[in-house]
Enzyme design. Structure first.
Site, PDB file in Angstrom:
ATOM      1  N   LYS A  27      11.708 -10.052  -7.191  1.00  0.00           N
ATOM      2  CA  LYS A  27      11.286  -9.197  -6.067  1.00  0.00           C
ATOM      3  C   LYS A  27       9.787  -9.322  -5.814  1.00  0.00           C
ATOM      4  O   LYS A  27       9.352  -9.494  -4.683  1.00  0.00           O
ATOM      5  CB  LYS A  27      11.637  -7.738  -6.388  1.00  0.00           C
ATOM      6  CG  LYS A  27      10.900  -6.716  -5.554  1.00  0.00           C
ATOM      7  CD  LYS A  27      11.222  -5.308  -6.005  1.00  0.00           C
ATOM      8  CE  LYS A  27      10.326  -4.266  -5.369  1.00  0.00           C
ATOM      9  NZ  LYS A  27       8.942  -4.273  -5.852  1.00  0.00           N
ATOM     10  N   ASN A  28       9.002  -9.223  -6.894  1.00  0.00           N
ATOM     11  CA  ASN A  28       7.551  -9.189  -6.702  1.00  0.00           C
ATOM     12  C   ASN A  28       6.965 -10.541  -6.324  1.00  0.00           C
ATOM     13  O   ASN A  28       5.783 -10.634  -6.034  1.00  0.00           O
ATOM     14  CB  ASN A  28       6.856  -8.641  -7.960  1.00  0.00           C
ATOM     15  CG  ASN A  28       7.031  -7.131  -8.069  1.00  0.00           C
ATOM     16  OD1 ASN A  28       7.578  -6.507  -7.154  1.00  0.00           O
ATOM     17  ND2 ASN A  28       6.586  -6.557  -9.170  1.00  0.00           N
ATOM     18  N   ARG A  96       5.247  -1.089  -0.215  1.00  0.00           N
ATOM     19  CA  ARG A  96       3.867  -1.421  -0.597  1.00  0.00           C
ATOM     20  C   ARG A  96       3.561  -2.916  -0.405  1.00  0.00           C
ATOM     21  O   ARG A  96       2.465  -3.290  -0.004  1.00  0.00           O
ATOM     22  CB  ARG A  96       3.684  -1.023  -2.065  1.00  0.00           C
ATOM     23  CG  ARG A  96       2.501  -1.622  -2.769  1.00  0.00           C
ATOM     24  CD  ARG A  96       1.258  -0.792  -2.620  1.00  0.00           C
ATOM     25  NE  ARG A  96       0.126  -1.389  -3.323  1.00  0.00           N
ATOM     26  CZ  ARG A  96      -1.099  -0.948  -3.256  1.00  0.00           C
ATOM     27  NH1 ARG A  96      -1.388   0.109  -2.527  1.00  0.00           N
ATOM     28  NH2 ARG A  96      -2.064  -1.530  -3.918  1.00  0.00           N
ATOM     29  N   ASP A 120       6.287   2.740  -3.942  1.00  0.00           N
ATOM     30  CA  ASP A 120       7.013   3.657  -4.805  1.00  0.00           C
ATOM     31  C   ASP A 120       6.238   4.949  -4.926  1.00  0.00           C
ATOM     32  O   ASP A 120       5.029   4.980  -4.795  1.00  0.00           O
ATOM     33  CB  ASP A 120       7.185   3.031  -6.184  1.00  0.00           C
ATOM     34  CG  ASP A 120       7.970   1.759  -6.082  1.00  0.00           C
ATOM     35  OD1 ASP A 120       9.159   1.858  -5.785  1.00  0.00           O
ATOM     36  OD2 ASP A 120       7.380   0.699  -6.265  1.00  0.00           O
ATOM     37  N   ASP A 308       5.733  -2.147 -15.150  1.00  0.00           N
ATOM     38  CA  ASP A 308       7.114  -2.062 -14.631  1.00  0.00           C
ATOM     39  C   ASP A 308       8.146  -2.023 -15.763  1.00  0.00           C
ATOM     40  O   ASP A 308       9.252  -1.545 -15.570  1.00  0.00           O
ATOM     41  CB  ASP A 308       7.424  -3.263 -13.739  1.00  0.00           C
ATOM     42  CG  ASP A 308       6.420  -3.414 -12.621  1.00  0.00           C
ATOM     43  OD1 ASP A 308       6.771  -3.143 -11.473  1.00  0.00           O
ATOM     44  OD2 ASP A 308       5.269  -3.777 -12.920  1.00  0.00           O
TER      45      ASP A 308
HETATM   46  C1  UD1 Z   1       2.176  -5.174  -8.171  1.00  0.00           C
HETATM   47  C2  UD1 Z   1       3.685  -5.040  -8.316  1.00  0.00           C
HETATM   48  C3  UD1 Z   1       4.044  -3.794  -9.119  1.00  0.00           C
HETATM   49  C4  UD1 Z   1       3.327  -3.839 -10.451  1.00  0.00           C
HETATM   50  C5  UD1 Z   1       1.835  -4.039 -10.247  1.00  0.00           C
HETATM   51  C6  UD1 Z   1       1.056  -4.195 -11.541  1.00  0.00           C
HETATM   52  C7  UD1 Z   1       4.504  -5.990  -6.265  1.00  0.00           C
HETATM   53  C8  UD1 Z   1       5.247  -5.762  -4.991  1.00  0.00           C
HETATM   54  N1  UD1 Z   1       4.278  -4.910  -6.991  1.00  0.00           N
HETATM   55  O1  UD1 Z   1       1.715  -4.034  -7.438  1.00  0.00           O
HETATM   56  O2  UD1 Z   1       5.454  -3.787  -9.323  1.00  0.00           O
HETATM   57  O3  UD1 Z   1       3.541  -2.613 -11.120  1.00  0.00           O
HETATM   58  O4  UD1 Z   1       1.598  -5.220  -9.467  1.00  0.00           O
HETATM   59  O5  UD1 Z   1       1.586  -5.240 -12.291  1.00  0.00           O
HETATM   60  O6  UD1 Z   1       4.182  -7.108  -6.620  1.00  0.00           O
HETATM   61  N2  UD1 Z   1      -5.843  -0.907  -7.320  1.00  0.00           N
HETATM   62  C9  UD1 Z   1      -6.964  -0.366  -6.748  1.00  0.00           C
HETATM   63  N3  UD1 Z   1      -7.417  -0.919  -5.592  1.00  0.00           N
HETATM   64  C10 UD1 Z   1      -6.813  -1.979  -5.007  1.00  0.00           C
HETATM   65  C11 UD1 Z   1      -5.656  -2.520  -5.600  1.00  0.00           C
HETATM   66  C12 UD1 Z   1      -5.179  -1.965  -6.762  1.00  0.00           C
HETATM   67  O7  UD1 Z   1      -7.544   0.588  -7.256  1.00  0.00           O
HETATM   68  O8  UD1 Z   1      -7.285  -2.446  -3.962  1.00  0.00           O
HETATM   69  C13 UD1 Z   1      -5.338  -0.345  -8.587  1.00  0.00           C
HETATM   70  C14 UD1 Z   1      -3.945   0.242  -8.450  1.00  0.00           C
HETATM   71  O9  UD1 Z   1      -3.998   1.564  -7.975  1.00  0.00           O
HETATM   72  C15 UD1 Z   1      -3.433   0.142  -9.860  1.00  0.00           C
HETATM   73  C16 UD1 Z   1      -4.054  -1.167 -10.349  1.00  0.00           C
HETATM   74  O10 UD1 Z   1      -5.171  -1.402  -9.513  1.00  0.00           O
HETATM   75  O11 UD1 Z   1      -3.937   1.200 -10.631  1.00  0.00           O
HETATM   76  C17 UD1 Z   1      -3.108  -2.350 -10.321  1.00  0.00           C
HETATM   77  O12 UD1 Z   1      -2.576  -2.511  -9.042  1.00  0.00           O
HETATM   78  P1  UD1 Z   1      -2.082  -3.924  -8.478  1.00  0.00           P
HETATM   79  O13 UD1 Z   1      -2.159  -4.929  -9.567  1.00  0.00           O
HETATM   80  O14 UD1 Z   1      -2.821  -4.194  -7.222  1.00  0.00           O
HETATM   81  O15 UD1 Z   1      -0.578  -3.642  -8.167  1.00  0.00           O
HETATM   82  P2  UD1 Z   1       0.240  -4.006  -6.872  1.00  0.00           P
HETATM   83  O16 UD1 Z   1      -0.142  -5.370  -6.396  1.00  0.00           O
HETATM   84  O17 UD1 Z   1       0.197  -2.898  -5.907  1.00  0.00           O
END
Ligand code: UD1
Length: 422
Positions: A27-28, A96, A120, A308
């Site tokens: 999925k991701n 997201r 989520d 996850d």
């Molecule tokens: C992706 C995955 C999700 C997984 C996560 C971490 C997808 C669709 N989802 O989510 O399942 O749990 O990686 O492995 O691929 N953050 C900020 N600012 C930003 C971006 C992120 O503060 O601009 C923070 C987030 O709030 C979180 C952390 O960084 O605390 C990690 O987020 P991120 O790695 O970006 O996760 P996603 O890409 O949203």
């Protein structure tokens, strides 16, 4: 955010799991691969596409911008032509991963109008690092309550240092940099296998990306990218869900197509709990023949234990021998499912980003509610180790990440069925 209407998973105690299932595409990864098609005109074909709700949402999102999509089992074809760079709020807020459209739209069309990101329901998930990184390449953003408008005459390569190895930010910047003028370096990049998968597809399209999968990615921008055929990597989170289920019930299973090299750390962790796993020519073989042991675990970016995995690893620890401490380092709200585990008789206490789990011999069936994809899977896993019937009410979360979780568990001998909520 939820996928479809409310479903109930009804789980009864069953025998140890045995047999084999095939792990679908990730999925991701697939959602980002689909977003990346916007970077090149023509017809793209993606294989090993999981039959999950979110793929349908991404198809709708691309169609709303003018793309044509068609699906057959395991395959999605996307025709990119005359794209209008406007991603409507009502679709973006459902998922997201829609934010992955931002970088490709800016790079290809110099403009992106994207509704506020959804996802989520586990706390505030900002996109500041996506925006700062894209600004380093020359984009500017006007952020409004109902969404944001990004513009860029022509992106230019730059030095981007991420404050945290964000998966989504790394992907957006990498996709935008693929069509920028000059060279971009992304430092402290996320190293997840899904990022390497995206880079591999982009390189087949003609991009110049080196280092994806490491914390320093170099992207040499090119003028134009070509349409592509690409096979999505298998879903390591789905595979780990079945390892957790096995840990709870005992037994022996083969996870066909799962990649051990993407799951080293989680296999090590479940190994400490008492599972045996090994790479097999066809996937991952796993066996559980003893009561699980308590272990401490802490979520970290890849190659650490993914956030996850945590809910269903916690379900294993609920029936392990001893007391475990689980620490969440990525997302603040990811302990909501604990209240539901407690309804099943688990002994769990949370304090901030820590959960202390005192293992009990057996859980007790109860009526519980899932609040996100992985929490739903975790409750189903826990229910497999409970005496009596458990009903997990799920407002369309599980189908967002698993093509057929109940069916796959049934293939392994579990007693579970799904029905519309009455
Ligand atoms: C992706 C995955 C999700 C997984 C996560 C971490 C997808 C669709 N989802 O989510 O399942 O749990 O990686 O492995 O691929 N953050 C900020 N600012 C930003 C971006 C992120 O503060 O601009 C923070 C987030 O709030 C979180 C952390 O960084 O605390 C990690 O987020 P991120 O790695 O970006 O996760 P996603 O890409 O949203």
């Amino acid at each position: 955010m939820s996928g479809q209407s409310t479903t109930e998973f009804v789980i009864e105690p069953g025998p140890p799991l045995s047999g084999e299932i095939t792990i679908s595409g990730a999925k991701n990864s697939v959602l980002k691969l689909m977003a990346a098609t916007v970077l090149a005109e023509g017809t793209h074909t993606i294989y090993n596409v999981p039959d999950i709700f979110d793929v349908g949402v991404m198809c709708k999102l691309l169609e709303s911008m003018g793309a044509e999509t068609s699906r057959r089992p395991g395959v999605v074809e996307i025709k990119i032509r005359n794209i209008s760079p406007v991603a409507p709020f009502e679709l973006v807020e459902q998922m997201r991963a829609s934010t992955a459209i931002l970088g490709p739209l800016l790079a290809r069309y110099g403009r992106a109008e994207v509704g506020i990101p959804g996802g989520d329901d586990f706390g505030h998930r900002p996109i500041d690092m996506h925006l700062t990184g894209l600004e380093k390449l020359g984009a500017t953003f006007d952020v409004q309550p109902e969404g944001l408008v990004g513009t860029a005459d022509r992106l230019t390569g730059g030095e981007v240092v991420l404050g945290f190895p964000s998966v989504g930010a790394t992907e957006n910047i990498m996709m935008a940099a693929a069509l920028a003028d000059g060279v971009t370096h992304i430092e402290n990049a996320a190293r997840e296998p899904e990022i390497a998968d995206l880079a591999s597809m982009l390189n087949k399209m003609g991009a110049g990306i080196v280092g994806a999968g490491s914390s320093r990615i170099t992207v040499t921008g090119v003028e134009v990218l070509e349409p592509v055929s690409h096979r999505c990597i298998p879903d390591r989170i789905q595979a780990a869900t079945f390892l957790a289920a096995l840990g709870v019930t005992g037994g022996e299973i083969l996870l066909r197509d799962a990649r051990y090299d993407h799951m080293d750390m989680v296999c090590q962790k479940v190994g400490e709990m008492g599972l045996r796993t090994s790479p097999d020519r066809d996937g991952i073989w796993a066996m559980a023949n003893q009561r699980l042991h308590a272990v401490d675990l802490s979520t970290l970016p890849y190659p650490g234990v993914a956030t996850d995995y945590k809910p269903f690893l916690a379900s294993m620890l609920c029936v392990a021998d001893g007391t475990s401490i689980v620490t969440e380092n990525l997302f603040a709200g990811r302990f909501r499912y604990v209240d539901e585990l407690v309804k099943l008789g688990a002994e769990v206490r949370t304090d901030g980003n820590h959960a202390v789990i005192k293992g009990v011999k057996r859980l007790q069936g109860a009526n519980v509610v899932s609040h996100d994809i992985r929490a739903g899977a975790a409750l189903i896993v826990a229910a497999l180790g409970a005496d009596g019937q458990t009903i997990v009410a799920d407002h369309g979360h599980v189908c967002r990440g698993y093509p057929d979780l109940a069916g796959d568990l049934r293939k392994l001998g579990a007693t579970i069925h799904e029905r519309p909520a009455g």
